[in-house]
Write a protein that holds these residues in place. Sequence first.
Motif, PDB file in Angstrom:
ATOM      1  N   ARG A 166     -10.457  16.380   0.671  1.00 56.50           N
ATOM      2  CA  ARG A 166     -10.147  14.953   0.523  1.00 56.50           C
ATOM      3  C   ARG A 166      -8.635  14.690   0.606  1.00 56.50           C
ATOM      4  N   THR A 167      -8.037  15.221   1.664  1.00 56.94           N
ATOM      5  CA  THR A 167      -6.607  15.006   1.898  1.00 56.94           C
ATOM      6  C   THR A 167      -6.383  14.434   3.304  1.00 56.94           C
ATOM      7  N   HIS A 168      -7.052  13.337   3.584  1.00 59.57           N
ATOM      8  CA  HIS A 168      -6.892  12.722   4.904  1.00 59.57           C
ATOM      9  C   HIS A 168      -5.482  12.194   5.071  1.00 59.57           C
ATOM     10  N   TYR A 169      -4.972  12.360   6.266  1.00 58.43           N
ATOM     11  CA  TYR A 169      -3.608  11.947   6.554  1.00 58.43           C
ATOM     12  C   TYR A 169      -3.628  10.893   7.635  1.00 58.43           C
ATOM     13  N   ASN A 170      -2.931   9.794   7.397  1.00 61.16           N
ATOM     14  CA  ASN A 170      -2.847   8.760   8.412  1.00 61.16           C
ATOM     15  C   ASN A 170      -1.565   8.943   9.221  1.00 61.16           C
ATOM     16  N   GLU A 171      -1.683   9.027  10.532  1.00 57.38           N
ATOM     17  CA  GLU A 171      -0.503   9.237  11.373  1.00 57.38           C
ATOM     18  C   GLU A 171       0.519   8.102  11.203  1.00 57.38           C
ATOM     19  N   ASP A 172       0.056   6.939  10.816  1.00 56.19           N
ATOM     20  CA  ASP A 172       0.957   5.814  10.563  1.00 56.19           C
ATOM     21  C   ASP A 172       1.141   5.674   9.048  1.00 56.19           C
ATOM     22  N   TRP A 173       2.286   6.147   8.556  1.00 59.09           N
ATOM     23  CA  TRP A 173       2.486   6.175   7.098  1.00 59.09           C
ATOM     24  C   TRP A 173       2.439   4.789   6.466  1.00 59.09           C
ATOM     25  N   THR A 174       2.751   3.753   7.259  1.00 61.84           N
ATOM     26  CA  THR A 174       2.735   2.408   6.670  1.00 61.84           C
ATOM     27  C   THR A 174       1.309   1.993   6.307  1.00 61.84           C
ATOM     28  N   GLN A 175       0.329   2.698   6.900  1.00 66.97           N
ATOM     29  CA  GLN A 175      -1.078   2.389   6.634  1.00 66.97           C
ATOM     30  C   GLN A 175      -1.688   3.324   5.587  1.00 66.97           C
ATOM     31  N   MET A 176      -0.869   4.208   5.054  1.00 67.11           N
ATOM     32  CA  MET A 176      -1.417   5.221   4.155  1.00 67.11           C
ATOM     33  C   MET A 176      -1.116   4.864   2.703  1.00 67.11           C
ATOM     34  N   LYS A 177      -2.170   4.667   1.949  1.00 61.19           N
ATOM     35  CA  LYS A 177      -2.010   4.337   0.533  1.00 61.19           C
ATOM     36  C   LYS A 177      -3.220   4.908  -0.197  1.00 61.19           C
ATOM     37  N   VAL A 178      -3.035   6.098  -0.767  1.00 57.96           N
ATOM     38  CA  VAL A 178      -4.158   6.800  -1.383  1.00 57.96           C
ATOM     39  C   VAL A 178      -4.129   6.592  -2.889  1.00 57.96           C
ATOM     40  N   LYS A 179      -5.285   6.303  -3.440  1.00 54.25           N
ATOM     41  CA  LYS A 179      -5.371   6.118  -4.887  1.00 54.25           C
ATOM     42  C   LYS A 179      -5.135   7.452  -5.597  1.00 54.25           C
ATOM     43  N   MET A 180      -4.302   7.393  -6.638  1.00 55.65           N
ATOM     44  CA  MET A 180      -3.983   8.624  -7.369  1.00 55.65           C
ATOM     45  C   MET A 180      -5.246   9.296  -7.908  1.00 55.65           C
ATOM     46  N   GLY A 181      -5.321  10.600  -7.667  1.00 56.79           N
ATOM     47  CA  GLY A 181      -6.480  11.353  -8.146  1.00 56.79           C
ATOM     48  C   GLY A 181      -7.576  11.512  -7.106  1.00 56.79           C
ATOM     49  N   THR A 182      -7.403  10.885  -5.943  1.00 51.45           N
ATOM     50  CA  THR A 182      -8.406  10.984  -4.883  1.00 51.45           C
ATOM     51  C   THR A 182      -8.437  12.382  -4.267  1.00 51.45           C
ATOM     52  N   ALA A 183      -7.234  12.958  -4.058  1.00 53.49           N
ATOM     53  CA  ALA A 183      -7.163  14.258  -3.385  1.00 53.49           C
ATOM     54  C   ALA A 183      -7.672  15.365  -4.303  1.00 53.49           C
ATOM     55  N   LEU A 184      -8.444  16.280  -3.710  1.00 59.61           N
ATOM     56  CA  LEU A 184      -8.961  17.424  -4.468  1.00 59.61           C
ATOM     57  C   LEU A 184      -8.104  18.656  -4.179  1.00 59.61           C
ATOM     58  N   GLY A 185      -7.767  18.856  -2.924  1.00 62.26           N
ATOM     59  CA  GLY A 185      -6.955  20.015  -2.537  1.00 62.26           C
ATOM     60  C   GLY A 185      -7.804  21.234  -2.266  1.00 62.26           C
ATOM     61  N   ARG A 205       2.693  15.706  -2.406  1.00 62.41           N
ATOM     62  CA  ARG A 205       1.408  15.644  -3.117  1.00 62.41           C
ATOM     63  C   ARG A 205       1.174  14.252  -3.697  1.00 62.41           C
ATOM     64  N   GLU A 206       2.240  13.599  -4.110  1.00 58.51           N
ATOM     65  CA  GLU A 206       2.141  12.222  -4.616  1.00 58.51           C
ATOM     66  C   GLU A 206       1.633  11.312  -3.477  1.00 58.51           C
ATOM     67  N   ILE A 207       2.165  11.521  -2.283  1.00 60.71           N
ATOM     68  CA  ILE A 207       1.753  10.740  -1.110  1.00 60.71           C
ATOM     69  C   ILE A 207       0.286  11.007  -0.770  1.00 60.71           C
ATOM     70  N   LEU A 208      -0.129  12.271  -0.909  1.00 60.09           N
ATOM     71  CA  LEU A 208      -1.510  12.642  -0.578  1.00 60.09           C
ATOM     72  C   LEU A 208      -2.521  12.163  -1.629  1.00 60.09           C
ATOM     73  N   GLY A 209      -2.027  11.756  -2.790  1.00 58.75           N
ATOM     74  CA  GLY A 209      -2.912  11.197  -3.808  1.00 58.75           C
ATOM     75  C   GLY A 209      -3.466  12.200  -4.825  1.00 58.75           C
TER      76      GLY A 209
END
Length: 397
Positions: free
Chosen positions: A234-253, A365-369
Amino acid sequence: GKTSEGLLLEALYLLYDVNPPEGFNLRRDVYIRIASLLKTLLKSENWVLVLPPWGRLYHWQSPDILQVRLPWSEFFDLPSLNRNIPVIEYEQFLAESGGPFIEQIYVLQGYAEGWKEGTWEEKIDERPCIDQLMYSKDKHEYYRGWFWGYEETRGLNVSCLSVQGSASVVAPILLKNTSAQSVMLDRAENLLHDHYGGRDYWNTRRSMVFAKHLRVAGDEFRNKYLQSTDEADRTHYNEDWTQMKVKMGTALGGPYLGVHLRRKDFIWGHREDVPSLQGAVKKIRSLLEMLKLERVFVATDAVEEEVELLKKLLPEMVRFEPSWEELELYKDGGLAVIDQWICAHARYFIGTSVSTFSFRIHEEREILGFDPKTTYNRFCGEKEKNCEQPTHWKIVY
Ligand SMILES: C[C@@H]1O[C@H](OP(=O)(O)OP(=O)(O)OC[C@H]2O[C@@H](n3cnc4c(=O)[nH]c(N)nc43)[C@H](O)[C@@H]2O)[C@@H](O)[C@H](O)[C@@H]1O
């Protein structure tokens, strides 16, 4: 850069450089400070930031590869940077500006008299140079300098500015300087952040997307050796950073522990806050048990003997060990980025005290959520009494 009717003329170029001994990730921090200065300038004039080529960094010690005059595109995605502020590579500046000249160089320095305790004020003044200048005149009275390894480049004028304050404190000087079309700030690390950890800080930080080829190399390694994919983790990355806003705790790693073990100059000073290898391995084992993980990825700048000892103490450790071709392709800077990228995707991360290399992983990691509990961790020195853990700098959109 404006006519009396307010029409925009050609761009004004802002260049900068940093104290030679500073490392890659400290330099990334200085970029953020300069970007906020550029945003201030853009409110009234048409400025462009010229990206200082990478090279001759103290920590890039691999022999036999030429690591100088490297463009930013070796490490970062230029279109992403450009979604934040207008930037160009140095080669483009040379082509556009029609010659290897920088019209005005300001060397930033502190105040000779220091500053009085308790009376902090932001200020900037043209002052005599305190340290010996790293520029010298050639036979045409032009200034030679390091200029990122571009030997033909010359400065037309060099003077010193004493500064105390955040990056935008320089803006009035640049704005009133109507004649020079290119201005370089040397020793730019003397400027502080306009607002560390604020929205503007994070926008610039988010725009510093790693170059695609390095992310791909890291992703392939995760997949092959760490059973880690964006889908499962659950670490999807958006090529356009302006469109990337992940809720904290979403990423599992991915199912591994990520470790950054800074050594070399961090242990030579016998610092109290850096562990011995035995101490670090003990902590790693207890974390693996606590997290019920079997794999551990280690990023480190340790010398060969230390790596051998680590392999004995922690035989299961996984590292990104480049082939000769990979080293030539990615260079020391790219390998460090790949290490950071893999650490950024771990289920849990632990880094080294006050290393900007570790700090940049925190931010990624903060950016990845990721949940901050899985990110803001560091090793403690065996003799450290009060082992304070890193500060959580919450992302601001
Ligand atoms: C003492 C200070 O230390 C500061 O270093 P610190 O914040 O850790 O972090 P950096 O500014 O990145 O400098 C450390 C450099 O060492 C290499 N390095 C460190 N750890 C690793 C790793 O795990 N993997 C790989 N591949 N390379 C690593 C890499 O070239 C990195 O840019 C410097 O910025 C200051 O200028 C000063 O020297």
